[in-house]
Scaffold this motif. Structure first.
Motif, PDB file in Angstrom:
ATOM      1  N   GLY A 158      28.160 -30.116 -22.401  1.00  0.00           N
ATOM      2  CA  GLY A 158      27.725 -28.729 -22.623  1.00  0.00           C
ATOM      3  C   GLY A 158      27.253 -27.987 -21.383  1.00  0.00           C
ATOM      4  N   ALA A 218      28.931 -27.202 -29.398  1.00  0.00           N
ATOM      5  CA  ALA A 218      28.919 -27.479 -27.959  1.00  0.00           C
ATOM      6  C   ALA A 218      27.471 -27.477 -27.456  1.00  0.00           C
ATOM      7  CB  ALA A 218      29.741 -26.453 -27.217  1.00  0.00           C
ATOM      8  N   ARG A 233      27.351 -36.176 -19.118  1.00  0.00           N
ATOM      9  CA  ARG A 233      28.755 -36.621 -19.206  1.00  0.00           C
ATOM     10  C   ARG A 233      29.662 -35.429 -19.399  1.00  0.00           C
ATOM     11  NH1 ARG A 233      27.167 -40.472 -23.101  1.00  0.00           N
ATOM     12  NH2 ARG A 233      26.698 -42.446 -22.118  1.00  0.00           N
ATOM     13  N   THR A 234      30.968 -35.668 -19.201  1.00  0.00           N
ATOM     14  CA  THR A 234      31.933 -34.602 -19.458  1.00  0.00           C
ATOM     15  C   THR A 234      31.875 -34.213 -20.939  1.00  0.00           C
ATOM     16  OG1 THR A 234      34.223 -34.009 -19.271  1.00  0.00           O
ATOM     17  CG2 THR A 234      33.821 -36.322 -19.685  1.00  0.00           C
ATOM     18  N   GLY A 235      31.899 -32.919 -21.186  1.00  0.00           N
ATOM     19  CA  GLY A 235      31.841 -32.434 -22.564  1.00  0.00           C
ATOM     20  C   GLY A 235      30.428 -32.347 -23.112  1.00  0.00           C
ATOM     21  N   GLN A 259      32.288 -29.335 -34.369  1.00  0.00           N
ATOM     22  CA  GLN A 259      31.283 -29.864 -33.439  1.00  0.00           C
ATOM     23  C   GLN A 259      30.633 -28.736 -32.640  1.00  0.00           C
ATOM     24  OE1 GLN A 259      32.784 -32.407 -30.352  1.00  0.00           O
ATOM     25  NE2 GLN A 259      30.720 -32.839 -29.657  1.00  0.00           N
ATOM     26  N   THR A 277      28.965 -26.595 -18.768  1.00  0.00           N
ATOM     27  CA  THR A 277      29.688 -25.344 -18.492  1.00  0.00           C
ATOM     28  C   THR A 277      29.373 -24.291 -19.544  1.00  0.00           C
ATOM     29  OG1 THR A 277      31.411 -26.679 -17.510  1.00  0.00           O
ATOM     30  CG2 THR A 277      31.997 -24.414 -18.006  1.00  0.00           C
TER      31      THR A 277
HETATM   32  N1  LIG Z   1      37.430 -23.502 -24.638  1.00  0.00           N
HETATM   33  C1  LIG Z   1      36.991 -24.422 -25.446  1.00  0.00           C
HETATM   34  N2  LIG Z   1      37.465 -24.489 -26.687  1.00  0.00           N
HETATM   35  C2  LIG Z   1      37.026 -25.427 -27.552  1.00  0.00           C
HETATM   36  N3  LIG Z   1      36.088 -26.351 -27.238  1.00  0.00           N
HETATM   37  C3  LIG Z   1      35.597 -26.320 -25.995  1.00  0.00           C
HETATM   38  C4  LIG Z   1      36.011 -25.363 -25.025  1.00  0.00           C
HETATM   39  N4  LIG Z   1      35.326 -25.581 -23.872  1.00  0.00           N
HETATM   40  C5  LIG Z   1      34.523 -26.632 -24.111  1.00  0.00           C
HETATM   41  N5  LIG Z   1      34.686 -27.066 -25.374  1.00  0.00           N
HETATM   42  C6  LIG Z   1      33.967 -28.183 -26.007  1.00  0.00           C
HETATM   43  O1  LIG Z   1      32.596 -27.907 -25.929  1.00  0.00           O
HETATM   44  C7  LIG Z   1      31.882 -29.056 -25.572  1.00  0.00           C
HETATM   45  C8  LIG Z   1      31.090 -28.802 -24.290  1.00  0.00           C
HETATM   46  O2  LIG Z   1      32.011 -28.534 -23.248  1.00  0.00           O
HETATM   47  P1  LIG Z   1      31.566 -28.100 -21.784  1.00  0.00           P
HETATM   48  O3  LIG Z   1      32.782 -27.651 -21.064  1.00  0.00           O
HETATM   49  O4  LIG Z   1      30.422 -27.183 -21.875  1.00  0.00           O
HETATM   50  O5  LIG Z   1      31.105 -29.504 -21.204  1.00  0.00           O
HETATM   51  P2  LIG Z   1      30.802 -29.907 -19.712  1.00  0.00           P
HETATM   52  O6  LIG Z   1      29.580 -30.737 -19.778  1.00  0.00           O
HETATM   53  O7  LIG Z   1      30.761 -28.718 -18.827  1.00  0.00           O
HETATM   54  O8  LIG Z   1      32.054 -30.810 -19.353  1.00  0.00           O
HETATM   55  P3  LIG Z   1      32.767 -30.973 -17.924  1.00  0.00           P
HETATM   56  O9  LIG Z   1      31.824 -31.702 -17.058  1.00  0.00           O
HETATM   57  O10 LIG Z   1      33.978 -31.792 -18.283  1.00  0.00           O
HETATM   58  O11 LIG Z   1      33.123 -29.607 -17.456  1.00  0.00           O
HETATM   59  C9  LIG Z   1      32.919 -30.165 -25.447  1.00  0.00           C
HETATM   60  O12 LIG Z   1      32.930 -30.871 -26.694  1.00  0.00           O
HETATM   61  C10 LIG Z   1      34.197 -29.461 -25.234  1.00  0.00           C
HETATM   62  O13 LIG Z   1      35.268 -30.181 -25.774  1.00  0.00           O
END
Ligand SMILES: Nc1ncnc2c1ncn2[C@@H]1O[C@H](COP(=O)(O)OP(=O)(O)OP(=O)(O)O)[C@@H](O)[C@H]1O
Length: 573
Positions: A373, A350, A369-371, A348, A375
């Motif tokens: 992208g 990111a 939403r969480t996950g 998948q 971060t």
């Molecule tokens: N260190 C990692 N190793 C593998 N996959 C990761 C890692 N960090 C994030 N992901 C995956 O990358 C995708 C985006 O994650 P990201 O942390 O950017 O989301 P986010 O919107 O910041 O979420 P949150 O609000 O929970 O912090 C998600 O599917 C997550 O599972």
């Protein structure tokens, strides 16, 4: 072998003056060990042949001189070899820490700090101990063994032959058992590393474990690991004891052979009593030397395994490498994502074709939403990792054109989980940079409207902070991080907002400080609260690594069909 040579030339060779003195002492010690028993042999033969008292006393005094010289030589050599061992490995330890700090985040996600500590401290200490004993323990005793056999041949060729056969048998035993012992000691060290990273992770998560009643499971897991550790320790010990037991048996057989040979030759006067003593003494000395060599060969095996693991660690190179360097016009800088893809290694993605441009001095809030992208976008702007496709530009230049120190000067990230160091507030703010005056710190605190908060701390700038939230709340730790970022005076600020709830007073402080930090700077905020984004210029809503909506905050909130307006109406991010 190439790794051994590289490590030797980089870390041990610079100690050459000490190594030369050590070599001289080494040969001096070998000479003393070989010559001292000659005086005893002569003494015995002198008594038998009726030598004068004064001749016997002279022989005894010479023996004493040789015996007394040995501990002096060994003392100086011991000091020097410890010195060489630790000096060389301390540099290696520093280089390894630097290397680990330079490695990508993806590496640190796979390897826990406990595992790295085992590499940087455990393996390097193993090497230090080995190097300290190597010259005298292995090389010295091996040369002494050769010297003993030569001397035995000079006494009587039959005794020489007996010792030669014994030494050959010992070497064959050593080589065979070494093959058995190395994998065992490697397996033991791996189990130790696994245990320390397990303990580190579980103790770090103690609150969650306690709160969720995970203690029984933890102890079950620990029992399993202790079982592995016990089995592997036992296997490694048995393998190493196996070789020394065989060795001791060989030695006993050799001593019996030499004494029997002496008893056979004595009546025909082809050997003297003193020479039989010498033969027996050399057998004993050879046995001790070979046992010491074996013991240190175990050290050699462990050191070899340590060198291999250190080599594996140093072979891992960061993928985020410093660029050639680029000087942008300072002031706030624009940020541009052009069709950016990123994946963490799984199937998948990111981020999937993310494109946007944020003008200099503007702020962008990332929602989703969480996950989704958010971060990941923040990490790409700080170059904690590189995009797998497309381009990220800051100030018009590809982010990979900047050298890493340049980029660290331009972009500052305030992470969700703030790491405090066990040090004073001053050191946490300046990162031990003494050139930052207290006046500058006070000015920064004033600017961020944190003076009152600061005055509530027990010892002001000298208040000692502890990592893990022992001294400050999560919100207060954020305040420290915001001040730290403000002192860096970056052009671009990336803020991963704390998702935990803050008390209203601290939240107001964080909001005010964040507002001041972003003033006049380009800012990207990973927003977890809708309150935060209301003050930002632009909003991007992400879903499954794609930008679903991006626009000016005021326009989006005024458009009831926008996703942002829906989010606002729902009151969640
Ligand atoms: N260190 C990692 N190793 C593998 N996959 C990761 C890692 N960090 C994030 N992901 C995956 O990358 C995708 C985006 O994650 P990201 O942390 O950017 O989301 P986010 O919107 O910041 O979420 P949150 O609000 O929970 O912090 C998600 O599917 C997550 O599972």
């Amino acid at each position: 072998m190439a790794r051994h040579r590289e490590l030797f030339s980089r870390y041990v060779r610079p100690q050459w003056p000490r190594l030369i003195v050590l070599t001289v002492l080494l040969f001096g010690n070998i000479a003393i060990e070989l010559i001292a028993p000659l005086w005893v042999s002569r003494f015995i033969d002198g008594v038998q042949s009726g030598a004068t008292n004064s001749a016997l006393i002279t022989i005894a005094i010479l023996f004493m001189v040789f015996t007394a010289a040995r501990p002096i030589v060994m003392g100086i050599a011991g000091y020097l070899s410890e010195d060489v061992g630790w000096r060389s490995t301390n540099r290696l330890r520093t280089d390894l820490v630097r290397h680990c700090l330079n490695l990508d985040l993806s590496f640190h996600r796979k390897h826990t700090p406990g595992e790295l500590m085992e590499r940087v401290d455990g393996d390097v200490s193993e090497l230090a101990e080995f190097l300290s004993f190597f010259v005298f323990g292995v090389v010295g005793r091996a040369l002494l063994s050769v010297g003993i056999i030569v001397m035995a041949f000079l006494v009587d060729y039959r005794i020489g032959l007996t010792l030669l056969v014994a030494a050959a048998a010992v070497l064959i035993i050593l080589r065979t058992t070494q093959r058995l012992a190395v994998p065992k000691s490697q397996a033991l060290r791996a189990a130790k590393a696994d245990m320390s990273s397990f303990l580190e992770e579980r103790l770090g998560g103690r609150e969650t474990i306690r709160a969720n009643g995970g203690r029984d499971h933890l102890f079950d897991e620990m029992d399993g690991r202790i079982g592995v550790l016990v089995r592997r320790t036992r296997d490694a010990m048995v393998a190493s004891r196996y070789s020394s037991s065989l060795l001791e048996l060989m030695v006993a057989l050799s001593a019996v052979a030499v004494l029997a040979l002496g008893a056979y030759l004595l009546p025909s006067s082809s050997i003297t009593l003193g020479e039989i003593y010498l033969g027996y003494y050399y057998t004993d000395l050879l046995s001790h030397s070979l046992i010491v060599v074996t013991m240190h060969m175990e050290g050699l095996q462990r050191a070899s395994a340590a060198i291999r693991r250190i080599g594996e660690l140093t072979a891992i190179q960061p993928t985020v490498v410093s660029g050639p360097g680029h000087e942008p016009d300072r002031g706030s800088l624009d940020i541009e994502f052009e069709n950016v893809d990123f994946g963490y290694g799984g199937t998948q993605r990111a981020l999937d074709g993310v494109s946007f441009r944020l003008a200099a001095g503007q702020t962008l809030g990332l929602l989703g939403r969480t996950g989704s992208g958010k971060t990941t976008i923040a990490r790409l702007i700080c170059r904690e990792q590189d995009a797998t496709g497309g381009a990220v530009r800051i100030g018009g230049a590809d982010i990979r054109d900047y050298s890493l120190p340049q980029l660290r000067g331009l972009v500052t990230m305030v992470t969700q989980d703030v790491q405090l160091l066990h040090a004073t507030l001053r050191d946490n703010l300046t990162f031990f940079d003494d050139s930052v005056s207290d006046e500058r710190l006070f000015a920064a605190l004033d600017e961020l409207q944190l003076r009152k908060w600061y005055e509530s701390l027990p010892d002001g700038l000298d208040t000692v902070l502890v990592d893990g939230g022992g001294s400050l709340s999560a919100g207060e730790a954020q305040l420290v991080a915001l001040t730290r970022a403000f002192l860096n005076d970056p052009d671009v600020v990336v803020l991963d907002e704390a998702s935990s709830r803050l008390d209203p007073a601290t939240e107001r402080l964080v909001e005010a400080a964040t507002g001041r930090l972003l003033e006049g700077r380009t800012g990207v905020v990973v927003a977890h609260r809708l309150n935060t984004v209301r003050t930002l210029d632009h909003i991007a809503v992400l879903d499954q690594g794609r930008i679903q909506e991006i626009g000016e905050q005021t326009k989006l909130s005024a458009d009831p069909t926008s996703r942002f307006a829906t989010l606002l109406a729902g009151g969640t991010s």
